[in-house]
Write an enzyme that holds these catalytic residues in place. Sequence first.
Site, PDB file in Angstrom:
ATOM      1  CG  HIS A  85      -0.381  -0.035   2.534  1.00 26.65           C
ATOM      2  ND1 HIS A  85       0.439   0.959   3.032  1.00 26.65           N
ATOM      3  CD2 HIS A  85      -0.495  -0.954   3.530  1.00 26.65           C
ATOM      4  CE1 HIS A  85       0.792   0.664   4.269  1.00 26.65           C
ATOM      5  NE2 HIS A  85       0.245  -0.500   4.598  1.00 26.65           N
ATOM      6  CB  CYS A  93       1.298  -3.555   5.052  1.00 31.95           C
ATOM      7  SG  CYS A  93      -0.338  -4.075   5.614  1.00 31.95           S
TER       8      CYS A  93
END
Length: 162
Positions: A120, A137
């Site tokens: 992301h 992430c």
Amino acid sequence: MKRRAVLSLVLAAVASACSKFQSYRGPEVTRIHVLKGQRQMYLMHHDQVLKAYGIGLGFAPVGHKQFRGDGKTPEGAYLIDRRNPNSEFHLSIGISYPNAEDRAFAASQGKSAGGDIFIHGKPRKYRNAPQDWTAGCIAVSDEEVEEIYAMVRNGTPIYIHP
């Protein structure tokens, strides 16, 4: 009437130019390699590197993610399995963690393996965060995630190395 039509075309062109959704017509991304220790991610077309990106990881970057909240980024072979165009992190591309082995190990320890691992962007509120700031992430810039979002398809293998 002509003025409205011209104005509509200009506004549509501006909106399109400012869109976070890009198109990609290059070679297929056949796999992704993430080298955690080098903080690098490579989009590959077979053995050819198409693009390379510097990345940020979970706030506890060393080791394989085992449990919810451990701050680690997973290691192993996964797939790109979903995408979120309305992500809090600009755009996000889902990684298929946890797999059956990850879930079984966590369960054997009486814990949850966690989930919601994505590639992301980095929203403004995290601009001053350290390099490794996520909950597990893989983070890139907003501009880079726009490019990755366009290039990578669901089902693409991703290999995350220590």
